[in-house]
Design an enzyme around this catalytic site. Structure first.
Site, PDB file in Angstrom:
ATOM      1  N   HIS A  68      27.987  36.499  48.505  1.00 14.07           N
ATOM      2  CA  HIS A  68      29.281  37.234  47.757  1.00 14.07           C
ATOM      3  C   HIS A  68      30.333  36.758  48.105  1.00 14.07           C
ATOM      4  CE1 HIS A  68      30.509  40.317  44.408  1.00 14.07           C
ATOM      5  NE2 HIS A  68      31.508  39.104  44.058  1.00 14.07           N
ATOM      6  N   TYR A  97      28.988  45.323  41.925  1.00 14.83           N
ATOM      7  CA  TYR A  97      28.966  45.668  40.642  1.00 14.83           C
ATOM      8  C   TYR A  97      28.281  46.352  40.536  1.00 14.83           C
ATOM      9  CZ  TYR A  97      30.356  40.611  40.174  1.00 14.83           C
ATOM     10  OH  TYR A  97      30.469  38.894  40.210  1.00 14.83           O
TER      11      TYR A  97
END
Length: 288
Positions: A109, A53
């Site tokens: 992830h 992110y």
């Protein structure tokens, strides 16, 4: 009626994860810090971020600015795809960015170890099971309290759970798919599930809109309550203070069994994020 905002779920490790958290995916630069600070000041005690992110530093700054003790906060971050062959180093960088000595939850992830120099290539002779073995080693360092996976379809989750290293050592403490009635997770073998629900007007099914109107709630609030009543931790994303507060207004009301079933029955299907940007397919339709 249960106070959902103070509710926790117990993971297979015995750790208690707050039921409601703040997600930070796709939050704009220079907005994340204030969002995290606002959420924590409003009562949130669960913050979800990721190396991918590119906002871990802002998340850390928001935590510091909030004045809430680190020990009172559940902090999740994630191992990025290009870093899967160097999990220990990647974790250290995330901790530095976040300004903390540990994370409560560290997730793989995606089940895809990509070439650091070419995101459309996989690392040769490496699989997500290799990544998981390396992540297991991090638990004993004190830098990670729980480990888990994210974006695993049932096929890949079963492959991981059947591996000997997973059987004899650590199984994932959580599995975090993006879930709503239009992306319902069926990976029931996952010990715990996170849900991130933030519908847009174009993607909000009519039954949801009608139910929200009847309840006097926003569609987001209804979806969050749906997830909580299904037994999932929910992590809505917003950088707007009013929406952060609204998403936390989940105490003192609930959905009836019939209302939950009506949302379960929504037939529309879409994924918030697909797998066409990856060099390998990770979704197989087994979670639809």
């Amino acid at each position: 009626m249960a106070n959902q905002t103070s509710r926790t779920f117990t993971l297979n490790t015995g750790a208690k994860i707050p039921a409601v958290g703040l997600g930070t995916w796709q939050s704009k630069p220079n907005e994340v810090q204030s969002a995290v600070e606002a959420a924590l000041r409003h009562g949130y005690r669960h913050i979800d971020t990721a190396a991918a992110y590119k906002n871990e530093k802002e998340v850390g700054a928001g935590i510091k600015a909030s004045g809430v003790p680190r020990s009172d906060i559940w902090l999740t971050t994630k191992l990025d795809n290009p870093d899967q062959t160097r999990a220990a180093e990647a974790l250290d960088q995330s901790l530095k960015n976040l300004g903390t000595d540990y994370v409560d939850l560290y997730l793989m992830h995606w089940p895809a170890a990509t070439d650091p120099n070419d995101g459309m290539k996989l690392v040769p002779d490496w699989s997500f099971i290799d990544t998981w073995r390396d992540m297991q080693k991090l638990v004993g360092t004190g830098k990670v309290r729980n480990i888990g996976v994210s974006n695993f379809a049932i096929k890949n989750l079963e492959k991981l759970l059947s591996d000997e290293s997973c059987k004899s050592n650590f199984t994932p403490a959580t599995h975090r798919p993006s879930s709503s009635p239009t992306t319902p997770p069926k990976a029931s073998t996952a010990p715990a599930t996170h849900a991130s629900d933030q519908p847009t007007p174009l993607s909000t099914p009519t039954p949801l809109l009608e139910l929200a109107k009847a309840k006097g709630k926003t569609p987001q609030q209804v979806l969050l309550m749906w997830g909580l009543q299904k037994g999932w931790s929910v992590i809505p994303k917003s950088v707007t203070a009013s929406r952060i507060e609204a998403n936390y207004a989940l105490d003192g009301w609930s959905l009836t069994d019939e209302e939950v079933k009506s949302l379960d029955g929504i037939k529309d299907r879409f994924k918030v994020c697909g797998d066409d940007w990856l060099p390998v397919k990770v979704f197989f339709g087994d979670d639809e």
